[in-house]
Scaffold this motif. Structure first.
Motif, PDB file in Angstrom:
ATOM      1  N   LEU A 269       0.725  -1.172   0.001  1.00  0.00           N
ATOM      2  CA  LEU A 269      -0.020  -0.042  -0.181  1.00  0.00           C
ATOM      3  C   LEU A 269       0.868   1.331   0.022  1.00  0.00           C
ATOM      4  CD1 LEU A 269      -2.700  -1.338   2.442  1.00  0.00           C
ATOM      5  CD2 LEU A 269      -3.191  -0.416   0.318  1.00  0.00           C
ATOM      6  N   LYS A 270       2.037   1.413   0.563  1.00  0.00           N
ATOM      7  CA  LYS A 270       2.893   2.410   0.930  1.00  0.00           C
ATOM      8  C   LYS A 270       3.409   2.876  -0.710  1.00  0.00           C
ATOM      9  CE  LYS A 270       6.945   2.135   2.827  1.00  0.00           C
ATOM     10  NZ  LYS A 270       8.058   2.008   4.025  1.00  0.00           N
ATOM     11  N   GLN A 271       3.723   1.483  -1.314  1.00  0.00           N
ATOM     12  CA  GLN A 271       4.314   1.849  -2.484  1.00  0.00           C
ATOM     13  C   GLN A 271       3.331   2.101  -3.829  1.00  0.00           C
ATOM     14  OE1 GLN A 271       6.853  -1.419  -3.616  1.00  0.00           O
ATOM     15  NE2 GLN A 271       8.142  -1.354  -1.793  1.00  0.00           N
ATOM     16  N   SER A 272       2.070   1.942  -3.306  1.00  0.00           N
ATOM     17  CA  SER A 272       0.889   1.763  -4.413  1.00  0.00           C
ATOM     18  C   SER A 272       0.965   3.255  -5.351  1.00  0.00           C
ATOM     19  CB  SER A 272      -0.260   1.588  -3.898  1.00  0.00           C
ATOM     20  OG  SER A 272      -0.704   2.468  -3.086  1.00  0.00           O
ATOM     21  N   ASP A 273       1.067   4.396  -4.551  1.00  0.00           N
ATOM     22  CA  ASP A 273       1.367   5.659  -5.274  1.00  0.00           C
ATOM     23  C   ASP A 273       2.112   5.794  -6.374  1.00  0.00           C
ATOM     24  OD1 ASP A 273      -0.973   6.611  -4.069  1.00  0.00           O
ATOM     25  OD2 ASP A 273       0.118   7.820  -2.533  1.00  0.00           O
ATOM     26  N   GLY A 274       3.403   5.196  -6.270  1.00  0.00           N
ATOM     27  CA  GLY A 274       4.475   5.102  -7.196  1.00  0.00           C
ATOM     28  C   GLY A 274       4.497   4.021  -8.150  1.00  0.00           C
ATOM     29  N   THR A 275       3.665   3.046  -7.832  1.00  0.00           N
ATOM     30  CA  THR A 275       3.716   1.809  -8.681  1.00  0.00           C
ATOM     31  C   THR A 275       2.406   1.451  -9.370  1.00  0.00           C
ATOM     32  OG1 THR A 275       3.115   0.277  -7.001  1.00  0.00           O
ATOM     33  CG2 THR A 275       5.527   0.710  -7.588  1.00  0.00           C
TER      34      THR A 275
ATOM     35  N   ASP B  75     -11.459   2.850  -7.849  1.00  0.00           N
ATOM     36  CA  ASP B  75     -12.071   3.494  -8.886  1.00  0.00           C
ATOM     37  C   ASP B  75     -13.352   2.901  -8.880  1.00  0.00           C
ATOM     38  OD1 ASP B  75      -9.675   3.797 -10.017  1.00  0.00           O
ATOM     39  OD2 ASP B  75      -9.603   2.308 -11.798  1.00  0.00           O
ATOM     40  N   ILE B  76     -13.812   1.673  -8.285  1.00  0.00           N
ATOM     41  CA  ILE B  76     -15.309   1.435  -8.319  1.00  0.00           C
ATOM     42  C   ILE B  76     -15.714   1.844  -6.930  1.00  0.00           C
ATOM     43  CG2 ILE B  76     -16.586  -0.615  -8.121  1.00  0.00           C
ATOM     44  CD1 ILE B  76     -14.943  -2.177 -10.033  1.00  0.00           C
ATOM     45  N   ARG B  77     -15.006   1.619  -5.668  1.00  0.00           N
ATOM     46  CA  ARG B  77     -15.594   2.053  -4.479  1.00  0.00           C
ATOM     47  C   ARG B  77     -15.256   3.325  -4.022  1.00  0.00           C
ATOM     48  NH1 ARG B  77     -19.225   0.896  -2.395  1.00  0.00           N
ATOM     49  NH2 ARG B  77     -18.326   1.022  -0.203  1.00  0.00           N
ATOM     50  N   GLY B  78     -14.457   4.102  -4.801  1.00  0.00           N
ATOM     51  CA  GLY B  78     -14.060   5.450  -4.175  1.00  0.00           C
ATOM     52  C   GLY B  78     -13.645   5.722  -2.950  1.00  0.00           C
ATOM     53  N   LEU B  79     -12.740   4.701  -2.350  1.00  0.00           N
ATOM     54  CA  LEU B  79     -12.225   4.889  -1.126  1.00  0.00           C
ATOM     55  C   LEU B  79     -11.076   5.480  -1.070  1.00  0.00           C
ATOM     56  CD1 LEU B  79     -12.289   1.202   0.253  1.00  0.00           C
ATOM     57  CD2 LEU B  79     -14.191   2.856   0.256  1.00  0.00           C
ATOM     58  N   SER B  80     -10.891   6.539   0.152  1.00  0.00           N
ATOM     59  CA  SER B  80      -9.928   7.159   0.245  1.00  0.00           C
ATOM     60  C   SER B  80      -8.684   6.363   0.515  1.00  0.00           C
ATOM     61  CB  SER B  80     -10.197   8.061   1.650  1.00  0.00           C
ATOM     62  OG  SER B  80      -9.770   7.291   2.552  1.00  0.00           O
ATOM     63  N   PRO B  81      -7.367   6.725   0.533  1.00  0.00           N
ATOM     64  CA  PRO B  81      -6.160   6.040   0.677  1.00  0.00           C
ATOM     65  C   PRO B  81      -6.291   5.270   2.049  1.00  0.00           C
ATOM     66  CG  PRO B  81      -5.520   8.021  -0.345  1.00  0.00           C
ATOM     67  CD  PRO B  81      -6.968   8.030   0.240  1.00  0.00           C
ATOM     68  N   ALA B  82      -6.725   6.132   3.179  1.00  0.00           N
ATOM     69  CA  ALA B  82      -6.822   5.380   4.638  1.00  0.00           C
ATOM     70  C   ALA B  82      -7.857   4.146   4.845  1.00  0.00           C
ATOM     71  CB  ALA B  82      -7.194   6.457   5.443  1.00  0.00           C
ATOM     72  N   GLN B  83      -9.110   4.579   3.799  1.00  0.00           N
ATOM     73  CA  GLN B  83     -10.195   3.490   3.679  1.00  0.00           C
ATOM     74  C   GLN B  83      -9.575   2.228   2.962  1.00  0.00           C
ATOM     75  OE1 GLN B  83     -13.129   6.031   2.049  1.00  0.00           O
ATOM     76  NE2 GLN B  83     -14.262   5.974   3.920  1.00  0.00           N
ATOM     77  N   GLU B  84      -9.048   2.408   1.814  1.00  0.00           N
ATOM     78  CA  GLU B  84      -8.418   1.486   1.054  1.00  0.00           C
ATOM     79  C   GLU B  84      -7.318   0.613   2.130  1.00  0.00           C
ATOM     80  OE1 GLU B  84      -5.351   1.079  -2.702  1.00  0.00           O
ATOM     81  OE2 GLU B  84      -5.872   2.959  -1.934  1.00  0.00           O
TER      82      GLU B  84
END
Length: 184
Positions: A75-81, A150-159
């Motif tokens: 999750l920490k890396q997700s913004d970059g990958t 994309d489908i649930r529209g969750l924030s990063p914290a919720q994700e």
């Protein structure tokens, strides 16, 4: 990954030579140069950090804690990958008409999940272990992140909370099914 780290844009011939394999072998694993380069880029971005995160939790950590550490690092890396992940998924789907020998994606993810689950291996049958690895593969990766964004529209914290909760629930649920200690 080594050629990319040297700031090269390698050809299939260069990659095959560096790996000491034939061009055919390269194409058996990666149907296109784009897919190979994306996979290597993602590997270069994530391998060391995820290995380090798992190493930090090795001593004394239970399977659930190790899976949680893996989820946190992914999750920490997700913004970059994640954009690379979207491209890799797109390329994989574009090659869906390939033969039955189509290369599998996700080999790093599978290795990481199996490594994280190692403390629970003796408590599970081989079938239960494989089922848990498969279930966690649904949760720990770009596909789940894309659905939640994309489908649930969750924030990063919720994700993050959702992925970590599902992963923990799968591990403890399988251990309970096996009659083992969910804290292992």
């Amino acid at each position: 990954m080594g050629l990319l780290k040297e700031n090269q844009s390698p050809s299939i011939d260069q990659i095959a030579r560096a790996a000491d394999v034939s061009r055919r072998t390269v194409y058996l694993h990666f149907p296109s140069l784009d897919q190979l380069l994306l996979d290597a880029t993602v590997g270069a971005l994530s391998q060391a950090d995820i290995d380090t995160a798992l190493d930090r939790t090795m001593a004394g950590a239970d399977a659930a804690g190790r899976v949680d550490a893996l989820a946190r690092e992914l999750l920490k890396q997700s913004d970059g990958t994640i954009q690379l992940g979207r491209q890799l998924i797109r390329l994989s789907l574009a090659n869906d008409d390939a033969t039955e020998h189509r290369p599998r994606r996700g080999y790093r993810r599978t290795e990481w999940i199996e490594r994280a689950l190692e403390p629970a291996r003796d408590e599970l049958t081989a079938q239960q272990f494989e089922r848990l690895v498969s279930a966690l593969s649904l949760v720990l990766g770009w596909e789940a992140m894309i659905v939640l964004r994309d489908i649930r529209g969750l924030s990063p914290a919720q994700e993050s909370a959702t992925i970590r909760w599902v992963a923990r629930t799968l591990v403890t649920g399988m251990l309970a099914e096996a009659g083992g200690d969910p804290r292992r």
